[in-house]
Design an enzyme around this catalytic site. Structure first.
Site, PDB file in Angstrom:
ATOM      1  N   SER A  26      -2.983  -6.143   2.180  1.00 47.95           N
ATOM      2  CA  SER A  26      -2.026  -5.036   3.007  1.00 47.95           C
ATOM      3  C   SER A  26      -0.856  -6.114   3.750  1.00 47.95           C
ATOM      4  O   SER A  26      -0.068  -5.916   4.441  1.00 47.95           O
ATOM      5  CB  SER A  26      -2.838  -4.906   4.075  1.00 47.95           C
ATOM      6  OG  SER A  26      -3.657  -5.973   4.758  1.00 47.95           O
ATOM      7  N   ASN A 113     -11.828  -8.397  11.780  1.00 48.81           N
ATOM      8  CA  ASN A 113     -12.012  -7.166  12.290  1.00 48.81           C
ATOM      9  C   ASN A 113     -11.789  -7.154  13.803  1.00 48.81           C
ATOM     10  O   ASN A 113     -10.956  -6.175  14.309  1.00 48.81           O
ATOM     11  CB  ASN A 113     -13.589  -6.585  12.412  1.00 48.81           C
ATOM     12  CG  ASN A 113     -14.056  -6.498  10.652  1.00 48.81           C
ATOM     13  OD1 ASN A 113     -13.260  -6.795   9.895  1.00 48.81           O
ATOM     14  ND2 ASN A 113     -15.227  -6.466  10.476  1.00 48.81           N
ATOM     15  N   SER A 280      31.699  17.538   4.662  1.00 43.33           N
ATOM     16  CA  SER A 280      31.244  18.033   3.489  1.00 43.33           C
ATOM     17  C   SER A 280      31.982  17.774   2.459  1.00 43.33           C
ATOM     18  O   SER A 280      33.167  17.345   2.576  1.00 43.33           O
ATOM     19  CB  SER A 280      31.255  19.724   3.641  1.00 43.33           C
ATOM     20  OG  SER A 280      31.169  20.252   2.261  1.00 43.33           O
ATOM     21  N   ASN A 288      29.498  18.524  10.561  1.00 48.54           N
ATOM     22  CA  ASN A 288      28.363  18.866  10.050  1.00 48.54           C
ATOM     23  C   ASN A 288      27.367  18.004  11.441  1.00 48.54           C
ATOM     24  O   ASN A 288      27.611  16.585  11.675  1.00 48.54           O
ATOM     25  CB  ASN A 288      27.367  18.566   8.932  1.00 48.54           C
ATOM     26  CG  ASN A 288      27.950  19.602   8.058  1.00 48.54           C
ATOM     27  OD1 ASN A 288      28.432  20.791   8.238  1.00 48.54           O
ATOM     28  ND2 ASN A 288      28.403  19.340   6.809  1.00 48.54           N
ATOM     29  N   GLU A 293      20.396  17.295  13.479  1.00 48.13           N
ATOM     30  CA  GLU A 293      19.722  18.018  12.259  1.00 48.13           C
ATOM     31  C   GLU A 293      18.552  16.722  11.710  1.00 48.13           C
ATOM     32  O   GLU A 293      17.354  17.308  11.499  1.00 48.13           O
ATOM     33  CB  GLU A 293      20.668  18.274  11.219  1.00 48.13           C
ATOM     34  CG  GLU A 293      21.373  19.628  11.536  1.00 48.13           C
ATOM     35  CD  GLU A 293      22.350  19.776  10.272  1.00 48.13           C
ATOM     36  OE1 GLU A 293      21.863  20.691   9.592  1.00 48.13           O
ATOM     37  OE2 GLU A 293      23.313  19.174  10.325  1.00 48.13           O
ATOM     38  N   TYR A 320     -16.590  -1.397  11.583  1.00 46.90           N
ATOM     39  CA  TYR A 320     -15.227  -1.462  10.952  1.00 46.90           C
ATOM     40  C   TYR A 320     -15.522  -1.016   9.350  1.00 46.90           C
ATOM     41  O   TYR A 320     -16.521  -1.287   8.746  1.00 46.90           O
ATOM     42  CB  TYR A 320     -14.861  -2.841  10.682  1.00 46.90           C
ATOM     43  CG  TYR A 320     -13.539  -3.047   9.939  1.00 46.90           C
ATOM     44  CD1 TYR A 320     -12.229  -2.960  10.662  1.00 46.90           C
ATOM     45  CD2 TYR A 320     -13.623  -3.649   8.619  1.00 46.90           C
ATOM     46  CE1 TYR A 320     -11.159  -3.117   9.698  1.00 46.90           C
ATOM     47  CE2 TYR A 320     -12.512  -3.443   7.862  1.00 46.90           C
ATOM     48  CZ  TYR A 320     -11.194  -3.404   8.444  1.00 46.90           C
ATOM     49  OH  TYR A 320     -10.021  -3.527   7.490  1.00 46.90           O
ATOM     50  N   GLN A 325      -7.487  -0.181   7.322  1.00 49.54           N
ATOM     51  CA  GLN A 325      -6.213  -1.014   6.825  1.00 49.54           C
ATOM     52  C   GLN A 325      -5.070   0.092   6.658  1.00 49.54           C
ATOM     53  O   GLN A 325      -4.038  -0.120   6.751  1.00 49.54           O
ATOM     54  CB  GLN A 325      -6.335  -1.629   5.569  1.00 49.54           C
ATOM     55  CG  GLN A 325      -5.292  -2.463   5.172  1.00 49.54           C
ATOM     56  CD  GLN A 325      -5.763  -3.499   3.986  1.00 49.54           C
ATOM     57  OE1 GLN A 325      -6.566  -4.410   4.400  1.00 49.54           O
ATOM     58  NE2 GLN A 325      -5.394  -3.373   2.925  1.00 49.54           N
ATOM     59  N   LYS A 328      -2.082   1.331   9.557  1.00 52.59           N
ATOM     60  CA  LYS A 328      -0.518   0.304   9.929  1.00 52.59           C
ATOM     61  C   LYS A 328       0.463   1.357   9.443  1.00 52.59           C
ATOM     62  O   LYS A 328       1.408   1.271  10.258  1.00 52.59           O
ATOM     63  CB  LYS A 328      -0.747  -1.013   9.202  1.00 52.59           C
ATOM     64  CG  LYS A 328      -1.815  -1.764   9.946  1.00 52.59           C
ATOM     65  CD  LYS A 328      -1.911  -3.087   9.496  1.00 52.59           C
ATOM     66  CE  LYS A 328      -3.358  -3.568  10.023  1.00 52.59           C
ATOM     67  NZ  LYS A 328      -4.524  -2.550   9.649  1.00 52.59           N
TER      68      LYS A 328
HETATM   69  N1  ARG Z   1      -6.195  -6.274   6.471  1.00 52.23           N
HETATM   70  C1  ARG Z   1      -7.451  -5.622   7.349  1.00 52.23           C
HETATM   71  C2  ARG Z   1      -7.056  -4.529   8.036  1.00 52.23           C
HETATM   72  O1  ARG Z   1      -6.079  -4.175   8.183  1.00 52.23           O
HETATM   73  C3  ARG Z   1      -7.964  -6.804   8.177  1.00 52.23           C
HETATM   74  C4  ARG Z   1      -9.376  -6.820   8.402  1.00 52.23           C
HETATM   75  C5  ARG Z   1     -10.111  -6.753   7.208  1.00 52.23           C
HETATM   76  N2  ARG Z   1     -11.681  -7.148   7.448  1.00 52.23           N
HETATM   77  C6  ARG Z   1     -12.450  -6.892   6.811  1.00 52.23           C
HETATM   78  N3  ARG Z   1     -13.628  -7.262   6.849  1.00 52.23           N
HETATM   79  N4  ARG Z   1     -12.213  -6.884   5.396  1.00 52.23           N
HETATM   80  O2  ARG Z   1      -8.114  -3.623   8.652  1.00 52.23           O
END
Ligand code: ARG
Length: 465
Positions: A26, A113, A280, A288, A293, A320, A325, A328
């Site tokens: 991520s 977490n 245009s 426009n 818009e 969790y 993830q 985001k």
């Molecule tokens: N990149 C993870 C997220 O956005 C961070 C937490 C990951 N925790 C785990 N136990 N894999 O949620």
């Protein structure tokens, strides 16, 4: 990177599949949380030192190491590694690389977490404050416009048909009111965002006697989350923010729609500045209203993000799950889209030029003072239903001869009802109609000026705080 180099590599024998490594990473998007991650880590380490879990020297090394990493990131010189998965492990690995052994102690009593949930809350809290400031800036532009145009008459619409005359200032203050509720909703949402997950660790809390109140105070949170399972898992605060953002954009999309209609030749009520329009490529005469818009269109993606976040959370068991993830990108895009739309609106509104004569002429069409004539008859003892009928006939009379009610001679009006006197023309004018609606919340110029004055007091108080 070999499996043994990964921060969690101990129990693994085989290397991560190359595609899986990229698929589960991520860092490309969560690196946006870096400054908050560093701030959270410094607070966590400060608390660990207080408990005696870090020496003073270790804490100092961690703090200066994290600060140096912050500077590296800001300068665009941080060596982000996809193989280190996310922002948290990138920063932690870099810290240990820079300061050695002490870096390895930072994660004591913490999990990614509770770390990620804390980072997202710190991030969102900052963004809510910035967005609220932008709402106030847009509201200030609306109040300025309302003050200048407090007595400017325009047609008010229901069903997009001319209904009754209103003032342009009153119309602008309607948008001001909607944005005030949006602002209050965001401030209220912020209370629930501003709770600290740290200390929840992976899900069950920590076997160390963490001082969560102390960490929370260092991070300006209102306090630690009351339940560790809840703290690491729920993203309702992000969903709530997306709902607040959706309501702002719903309002901005309606407002945009009016601006778009009003700039058309058919309405001609306002002029948008050239700087906010485009031409245009084929029709040379076109100008426009792209900005409104696009704002109208951008509301769609934020509504989509709200639904994505709801669906992401739905049915997730405690605590969790990696699903989270996925919170985001929709959250970040919600913030970016909302910020962009508010900025464009706040920049544009001070340059909107109302065309007073076009609005006045339009209000003169469509028998906008018919209700005023009915009210006049009621004040002279006619039951409202009978008055409604009489005025309907007067409107037909006007339509047959293309005359406004105010242009029909007294004798003709008296043929419909003998209670009508020469003073009827005071209520049949547009000015008389709006001036008569002078109770709180009404459209009369005096009421608009009072509403503007109250709004200025509120804006000054909020902008000062
Ligand atoms: N990149 C993870 C997220 O956005 C961070 C937490 C990951 N925790 C785990 N136990 N894999 O949620």
């Amino acid at each position: 990177m070999s499996i043994q180099q990964k921060l969690w590599g101990g129990r693994f024998e085989e290397a991560t599949d190359a595609f899986v490594e990229a698929f589960t990473a991520s860092v490309d998007f969560d690196k946006r949380l870096a400054s908050h991650d560093i701030r959270g880590s410094i607070a966590h380490a400060t608390m660990l030192e207080r408990l005696g879990l870090l020496t003073r020297e270790e804490l100092q090394a961690i703090v200066s190491g994290l600060e140096a990493i912050g500077a590296e990131i800001e300068a665009g010189q941080f060596p982000w590694e996809v193989s280190l998965e996310d922002v948290h492990m990138n920063i932690e690995a870099r810290l240990t690389q820079r300061i050695g052994e002490a870096g390895k102690k930072l994660h004591t009593g913490r999990s990614r977490n509770d770390q990620v949930a804390t980072d997202v809350r710190l991030y969102l809290r900052t963004e809510i404050d910035r967005i609220c400031g932008m709402i106030l800036r847009l509201q200030t532009a609306l109040v300025d416009l309302a003050e200048r145009e407090a007595a400017t008459i325009m047609p008010g619409f229901t069903h997009l048909q001319v209904a009754q005359p209103v003032t342009f200032g009153h119309h602008m203050m309607a948008w001001y009111e909607m944005l005030s509720r949006d602002y209050d909703r965001l401030r209220d949402c912020r209370k629930r965002v501003n709770v600290m997950p740290l200390g929840a660790a992976a899900l069950a809390g920590s076997s160390f006697p963490l001082d969560r109140d102390y960490t929370a105070a260092l991070l300006d949170f209102s306090g630690p989350a009351a339940n560790s399972l809840d703290a690491v898992s729920d993203r309702d605060f992000a969903i709530e923010f997306a709902a607040c953002a959706s309501l702002v954009l719903m309002h901005l999309s309606r407002f945009s729609e009016e601006l778009i209609l009003w700039t058309s030749a058919q309405f001609g009520f306002i002029d948008l500045p050239d700087a906010f329009c485009t031409g245009s490529s084929i029709m040379p005469q076109k100008k426009n209203p792209d900005v409104p818009e696009l704002i109208r269109g951008k509301s769609a993606r934020v509504f989509g993000h709200l639904f994505a976040l709801l669906t992401l959370m739905k049915s997730q068991p405690l605590a969790y799950n990696k699903d989270n993830q996925e919170d985001k990108e929709p959250l970040f895009d919600t913030v970016d889209t909302l910020s962009g739309c508010l900025r464009a609106f706040a920049d544009m509104m001070p340059h909107v030029r109302p065309n007073r004569s076009a609005m006045y002429a339009s209000a003169r069409k469509g028998y906008a003072t018919a209700t005023d004539l009915a009210d006049y008859l009621v004040r002279r003892g006619t039951p409202f239903r009978d008055a409604h009928e009489i005025v309907g006939k007067a409107v037909r009379l006007g339509m047959e001869s293309s005359r406004d009610l105010a242009d029909i001679p007294l004798e003709e009006l008296r043929s419909l009802s003998s209670v009508i006197g020469p003073d009827v023309y005071q209520v049949l004018t547009l000015e008389g109609s709006v001036a008569a609606r002078s109770h709180p919340g009404g459209t009369a110029p005096d009421c608009v000026k009072r509403a503007v004055a109250e709004a200025r007091v509120r804006l000054a108080a909020l902008q000062g705080s």
